[in-house]
Design a protein around this motif. Sequence first.
Motif, PDB file in Angstrom:
ATOM      1  N   TRP A  41      -0.616   3.148  11.419  1.00  0.00           N
ATOM      2  CA  TRP A  41      -0.170   4.494  11.088  1.00  0.00           C
ATOM      3  C   TRP A  41      -0.962   5.565  11.815  1.00  0.00           C
ATOM      4  CZ3 TRP A  41       4.297   5.934   9.683  1.00  0.00           C
ATOM      5  CH2 TRP A  41       5.118   5.057   8.962  1.00  0.00           C
ATOM      6  N   TYR A  92       0.837  -1.208   0.000  1.00  0.00           N
ATOM      7  CA  TYR A  92       0.000   0.000   0.000  1.00  0.00           C
ATOM      8  C   TYR A  92       0.867   1.251   0.000  1.00  0.00           C
ATOM      9  CZ  TYR A  92       0.779   0.233   5.124  1.00  0.00           C
ATOM     10  OH  TYR A  92       1.335   0.297   6.379  1.00  0.00           O
ATOM     11  N   HIS A 145       0.554  11.609   3.047  1.00  0.00           N
ATOM     12  CA  HIS A 145       0.269  12.713   3.964  1.00  0.00           C
ATOM     13  C   HIS A 145       0.235  14.005   3.150  1.00  0.00           C
ATOM     14  CE1 HIS A 145       1.870   9.797   6.929  1.00  0.00           C
ATOM     15  NE2 HIS A 145       1.204  10.479   7.841  1.00  0.00           N
ATOM     16  N   ASN A 187       1.135   8.242  13.607  1.00  0.00           N
ATOM     17  CA  ASN A 187       0.860   9.660  13.373  1.00  0.00           C
ATOM     18  C   ASN A 187       0.680  10.406  14.686  1.00  0.00           C
ATOM     19  OD1 ASN A 187       0.914   9.609  10.551  1.00  0.00           O
ATOM     20  ND2 ASN A 187      -1.272   9.152  10.373  1.00  0.00           N
ATOM     21  N   CYS A 213      -4.254  12.258   6.039  1.00  0.00           N
ATOM     22  CA  CYS A 213      -3.542  11.007   5.808  1.00  0.00           C
ATOM     23  C   CYS A 213      -4.479  10.051   5.079  1.00  0.00           C
ATOM     24  CB  CYS A 213      -3.093  10.411   7.132  1.00  0.00           C
ATOM     25  SG  CYS A 213      -2.002   8.976   6.966  1.00  0.00           S
ATOM     26  N   VAL A 230      -4.050   0.750   8.842  1.00  0.00           N
ATOM     27  CA  VAL A 230      -4.672   2.004   9.271  1.00  0.00           C
ATOM     28  C   VAL A 230      -4.401   2.244  10.746  1.00  0.00           C
ATOM     29  CG1 VAL A 230      -6.868   3.179   9.650  1.00  0.00           C
ATOM     30  CG2 VAL A 230      -6.437   2.028   7.471  1.00  0.00           C
ATOM     31  N   LEU A 233       0.994   5.110   1.542  1.00  0.00           N
ATOM     32  CA  LEU A 233       0.496   6.044   2.545  1.00  0.00           C
ATOM     33  C   LEU A 233       0.829   7.460   2.103  1.00  0.00           C
ATOM     34  CD1 LEU A 233      -0.758   6.140   5.501  1.00  0.00           C
ATOM     35  CD2 LEU A 233       1.610   6.457   6.272  1.00  0.00           C
ATOM     36  N   TRP A 243      -4.789   6.147   2.971  1.00  0.00           N
ATOM     37  CA  TRP A 243      -4.233   4.819   2.715  1.00  0.00           C
ATOM     38  C   TRP A 243      -4.738   4.356   1.354  1.00  0.00           C
ATOM     39  CZ3 TRP A 243      -5.332   6.859   7.333  1.00  0.00           C
ATOM     40  CH2 TRP A 243      -4.484   6.603   8.423  1.00  0.00           C
TER      41      TRP A 243
END
Length: 435
Positions: free
Chosen positions: A334, A293, A297, A338, A311, A331, A295, A313
């Motif tokens: 992170w 995946y 930001h 985060n 954020c 999920v 990610l 995914w």
Amino acid sequence: MTGAILTDAELAAVRREYRAASLLPARTYQDPAILDWERDHIVRRDWVLVARVEDVPEPTSFRLVDLDGENVIIVRGRDDVIRAFYNVCRHRGTAVEERECGKAVRFQCVYHAWIYDLDGRLVRAKHTEDLEDFSFEAYGLREIHAATWQGFVFLNLAEGPVAPLEDQLGDLVEHFARFDFTTLRSAKRIDYDVAANWKFIAENYSECYHCPGVHPQLNKLTPYDLGGDFDPGGAWQGGWMDLVDGAETMALDGGHGSRGGRPPMCGITTEDEARVYYYVLWPLAFLSIHPDYLLVHRLEPTEAGRTRVTCEWLFEGETMARPDFDPTEPVEFWDLTNRQDWHVCELQQRGSRSRSWTAGRYANNEPSVQAFDLMVAARYAGDPIVGRPTTRDSYGAPPPKPATAAAGNGLAVTAAAAAPRGDRRSARARASSGG
């Protein structure tokens, strides 16, 4: 003053050879006037990642996004071209679209019914027939520069002609050539309100010096001293971290079996499956490439000491269509990571307000932080971002020592930096090419 923000001495302090350099001055993180300058000279002049192409998946679809306080319509025209416009009627300034997203035949202002086509042309404005110096051609929606790359939509708020997005990305285009992120789809999105300056958040993302203490779950999967830097030739910086043996991805269960059978993303090599890659895309986006995946930001500075962070995914569309697809583990991993980051960034924002704090020094495992600060310093000085920061082939070793004196712009040149780019990249060529 070299620029509108820092003195010559302050700029030189950031741009010195790595072991002699200092961080940005405290006021660059605290002063609202500096954020105003950054908005005028960075956010409104450079290409900014704002959305995904999938947000406007077919002709006549649109989505509203915010960029630097501006409400923007991103729309895919009947000709399949993605365009962007200020969501502002040219008559009395009313927003012409209220829905967050959807499909539109045309955009009609609800106030006085001025109508605009999807390409921004004004096509109806009653009671304007005898106005002097007025034409439909001159009063269409104000267009914003838009471009796409790897399934992302970028906007540039600058007036007049601008350089292509590829000029800003530089060799990142070639670096990402083996991937096809256009096939990815969003599985989850979380918005965070972080009480910290946007540059603190970017600096934090750029290093893992803090990982053993702040991110025990992350450091267990990708130890902070296993990895290396890439050698950027554009407005970006990045590197990779190695997954420990047996770990498949970043997840709360330790990464063991947590991919749930998810296949690798398009373009992922055998080598990539043992790594996580981290990239800062100047100025306000981070891309973290995992085997299964991506990610993303996105940062939006709202105050000198506050940033909205989105954020998202992204997974392969085919993977998401599987009946057993479940993104919970990545999920939750992170989201936890985060929040750990936001906590220390907010403490940094609070502490750096003190009159006692002056620009600190980079530790010997933070050259990637200076790499980001050098991009900031270039913009403060009115210079192009040309890359060439100090880089490390291995996070387990200190940066190379300089072999030459300071260059005329205040940035010392290491032996590696003095070499032709092809030679500098040779030690990282296998990682850059994925094989």
